[in-house]
Design a protein around this motif. Structure first.
Motif, PDB file in Angstrom:
ATOM      1  N   SER A   1     -25.173 -12.315 -48.892  1.00 48.08           N
ATOM      2  CA  SER A   1     -26.456 -11.080 -48.757  1.00 48.08           C
ATOM      3  C   SER A   1     -27.659 -11.774 -49.571  1.00 48.08           C
ATOM      4  O   SER A   1     -27.551 -12.161 -50.504  1.00 48.08           O
ATOM      5  CB  SER A   1     -25.009 -10.024 -49.511  1.00 48.08           C
ATOM      6  N   THR A   2     -28.444 -11.116 -48.936  1.00 44.77           N
ATOM      7  CA  THR A   2     -30.308 -11.448 -49.373  1.00 44.77           C
ATOM      8  C   THR A   2     -30.045 -10.205 -50.482  1.00 44.77           C
ATOM      9  O   THR A   2     -29.061  -9.230 -50.078  1.00 44.77           O
ATOM     10  CB  THR A   2     -30.894 -10.447 -48.087  1.00 44.77           C
TER      11      THR A   2
ATOM     12  N   PHE B   1     -37.095  -2.427 -50.839  1.00 45.00           N
ATOM     13  CA  PHE B   1     -37.512  -3.414 -51.610  1.00 45.00           C
ATOM     14  C   PHE B   1     -38.767  -3.879 -52.074  1.00 45.00           C
ATOM     15  O   PHE B   1     -39.613  -4.813 -50.684  1.00 45.00           O
ATOM     16  CB  PHE B   1     -36.633  -4.761 -51.293  1.00 45.00           C
ATOM     17  N   ILE B   2     -39.247  -4.218 -53.096  1.00 42.86           N
ATOM     18  CA  ILE B   2     -39.848  -5.104 -53.525  1.00 42.86           C
ATOM     19  C   ILE B   2     -40.001  -6.529 -54.085  1.00 42.86           C
ATOM     20  O   ILE B   2     -40.833  -7.365 -53.776  1.00 42.86           O
ATOM     21  CB  ILE B   2     -41.028  -4.175 -54.809  1.00 42.86           C
ATOM     22  N   ARG B   3     -39.283  -6.282 -55.046  1.00 45.44           N
ATOM     23  CA  ARG B   3     -38.949  -7.201 -55.899  1.00 45.44           C
ATOM     24  C   ARG B   3     -37.544  -7.472 -56.866  1.00 45.44           C
ATOM     25  O   ARG B   3     -36.716  -6.200 -56.844  1.00 45.44           O
ATOM     26  CB  ARG B   3     -39.637  -8.681 -56.734  1.00 45.44           C
ATOM     27  N   ALA B   4     -36.490  -8.521 -57.140  1.00 43.24           N
ATOM     28  CA  ALA B   4     -35.869  -8.589 -58.064  1.00 43.24           C
ATOM     29  C   ALA B   4     -35.755  -9.459 -58.811  1.00 43.24           C
ATOM     30  O   ALA B   4     -36.511 -10.220 -58.764  1.00 43.24           O
ATOM     31  CB  ALA B   4     -33.899  -8.452 -57.312  1.00 43.24           C
TER      32      ALA B   4
ATOM     33  N   GLU C   1     -35.793 -12.932 -49.448  1.00 51.75           N
ATOM     34  CA  GLU C   1     -34.660 -14.088 -49.124  1.00 51.75           C
ATOM     35  C   GLU C   1     -33.856 -14.383 -49.661  1.00 51.75           C
ATOM     36  O   GLU C   1     -32.924 -15.272 -49.332  1.00 51.75           O
ATOM     37  CB  GLU C   1     -35.794 -14.858 -48.170  1.00 51.75           C
ATOM     38  N   TYR C   2     -34.063 -14.207 -51.127  1.00 54.07           N
ATOM     39  CA  TYR C   2     -32.820 -14.506 -51.705  1.00 54.07           C
ATOM     40  C   TYR C   2     -31.534 -13.873 -51.446  1.00 54.07           C
ATOM     41  O   TYR C   2     -31.307 -13.322 -51.455  1.00 54.07           O
ATOM     42  CB  TYR C   2     -33.800 -13.875 -53.620  1.00 54.07           C
ATOM     43  N   LEU C   3     -31.221 -15.403 -51.575  1.00 53.93           N
ATOM     44  CA  LEU C   3     -29.409 -14.918 -51.458  1.00 53.93           C
ATOM     45  C   LEU C   3     -28.059 -14.630 -52.931  1.00 53.93           C
ATOM     46  O   LEU C   3     -28.514 -15.817 -53.807  1.00 53.93           O
ATOM     47  CB  LEU C   3     -28.832 -16.556 -50.556  1.00 53.93           C
ATOM     48  N   VAL C   4     -28.032 -13.393 -52.572  1.00 53.20           N
ATOM     49  CA  VAL C   4     -27.203 -12.926 -53.869  1.00 53.20           C
ATOM     50  C   VAL C   4     -26.071 -14.295 -54.429  1.00 53.20           C
ATOM     51  O   VAL C   4     -25.278 -14.703 -53.589  1.00 53.20           O
ATOM     52  CB  VAL C   4     -27.284 -12.142 -54.482  1.00 53.20           C
ATOM     53  N   GLN C   5     -26.660 -14.251 -55.748  1.00 55.34           N
ATOM     54  CA  GLN C   5     -25.399 -15.466 -56.328  1.00 55.34           C
ATOM     55  C   GLN C   5     -24.221 -14.686 -57.193  1.00 55.34           C
ATOM     56  O   GLN C   5     -24.258 -13.802 -57.984  1.00 55.34           O
ATOM     57  CB  GLN C   5     -25.730 -16.761 -56.979  1.00 55.34           C
ATOM     58  N   ASP C   6     -22.719 -15.005 -57.022  1.00 54.87           N
ATOM     59  CA  ASP C   6     -21.938 -14.466 -58.044  1.00 54.87           C
ATOM     60  C   ASP C   6     -22.148 -14.818 -59.409  1.00 54.87           C
ATOM     61  O   ASP C   6     -22.494 -15.765 -59.757  1.00 54.87           O
ATOM     62  CB  ASP C   6     -19.940 -15.438 -57.444  1.00 54.87           C
TER      63      ASP C   6
END
Length: 365
Positions: A302-303, A319-322, A351-356
């Motif tokens: 998931s992004t 969304f702006i940023r995380a 575009e960042y793919l969230v990591q566990d």
């Protein structure tokens, strides 16, 4: 919230396992849009990272990730043609996202077996055959329905029929839909059929203490089951459903001692819940603070905006940023401010793919 249906032949420990899981369930009010009935249990996913983060933040409230388990009526051979509660059984499975297949993995003359013999690989084959037969009928009905469009040469239906043919060929060879070689486009074309055998399966091998478990007897039956599960591209976990049910009535501080007395060193229920979570293709990211530390559930891959939507829809559309940091690095830094000063907190975009294991703060417009 994603659901996993507990299935199996009659009298293999499904209800005992469900009762153990339900006893370990979490408050439903923490998870919106959940309709609970007696055959559904929302179960928290054991995760030591959550407790560590809650201690770090001195959080007042801790909320684990959760999945929904559904207890489904026992299946018998012939379910696909309506035997037993076949139609109800199959319809209920169709509503779930994955399958937890409970398989009897012990000898006990006092516990009857519907097939009169204890041979786990045969039990697995019976259930899988019924699922394949039901899916085969579903696919054939769809082919019949679109035959006119196919003859008219309508491209989208010609492409769909190619996928349906591939499925039928796989079913004829005894394959589950998940392993018939459909590419992503073909899977999308048949997604509306909600095929039973397209769902991932986790096998729960229900053991029993006292040297009666097949993995202890070592007479070939366990190995035959392992071999089949491997061929199916699936995974398995051991669980002693009866003991786990009993242990739910034991205080947490005494549970380890009871496990030792009973000869059960591992927490089978925790392994099963984590296995179900992974089978569903889920990962957890965290938010943490004084008010609350919480594990949020997203599909692997998931992004950042999609993950943020688990918290609030605004994080998807505005969304702006995380701001992201690995949970362990946050603990090592001792505070969010220190982590920021050390440059350990990254700013990630859409575009960042969230990591566990990510700890995330989302910013939106």
């Amino acid at each position: 919230m994603l659901t996993i249906g507990i299935v199996g032949l009659p009298n293999v420990g499904k209800s005992t396992l469900f009762n153990a899981l339900t006893k370990a369930s979490v408050p439903a009010e923490n998870y919106p849009f959940c309709t609970i009935d007696p055959s559904v249990g929302i179960v928290g996913v054991p995760d030591p990272r959550l407790g560590a983060l809650a201690t770090f933040s001195k959080s007042e409230k801790v909320i684990p990730a959760a999945i929904e388990f559904v207890d489904i009526a026992g299946l018998v051979a012939g379910a696909a043609t309506g035997e037993g509660l076949g139609n109800q059984f199959l319809a209920n499975i169709r509503e779930t996202d994955a399958i937890l297949q409970v398989v009897r993995f012990f000898d006990d003359p006092n516990v009857l077996h519907v097939e009169k013999e204890i041979e786990p690989y045969k039990d697995i084959e019976i259930i899988n055959l019924e699922l394949v037969l039901a899916d085969s009928e579903q696919v054939q009905k769809r082919r019949d329905k679109i035959m006119g469009d196919i003859k008219a040469g309508r491209k989208e239906f010609v492409a769909e029929e190619a996928a349906l043919v591939k499925l039928m060929e796989g079913f004829a060879a005894g394959k589950l839909a998940l392993y018939t070689g459909l590419d992503d486009d073909e899977k999308k074309r048949v997604a509306q059929l909600n095929l039973l055998t397209m769902k991932p399966i986790l096998y729960a091998l229900n053991t029993k203490g006292g040297g009666r478990s097949l993995n202890e007897i070592n007479d070939g039956r366990a190995e035959r089951a392992y071999k089949l599960i491997k061929e199916l591209g699936a995974r398995y976990v051991y669980v002693d459903a009866a003991i786990e049910r009993e242990l739910n009535d034991v205080a947490d501080v005494e549970r380890a001692g009871f496990r030792q007395e009973l000869g059960v060193s591992e927490d089978g229920l925790a392994d099963l819940i984590r296995g179900a979570y992974e089978t569903l293709g889920l990962i957890s990211f965290f938010t943490t603070g004084v008010d609350e530390t919480r594990a949020w559930t997203v599909k692997r891959g998931s992004t950042a905006p999609a993950a943020g939507a688990a918290i609030h829809n605004d994080f998807l559309t505005k969304f702006i940023r995380a701001e992201v940091i690995e949970w362990q690095k946050l603990l090592e830094a001792s505070s969010w401010a220190t982590a920021r000063d050390k440059g350990l907190i990254r700013t990630e975009g859409k575009e960042y793919l969230v990591q566990d294991g990510d700890v995330i703060e989302f910013l939106h417009g």
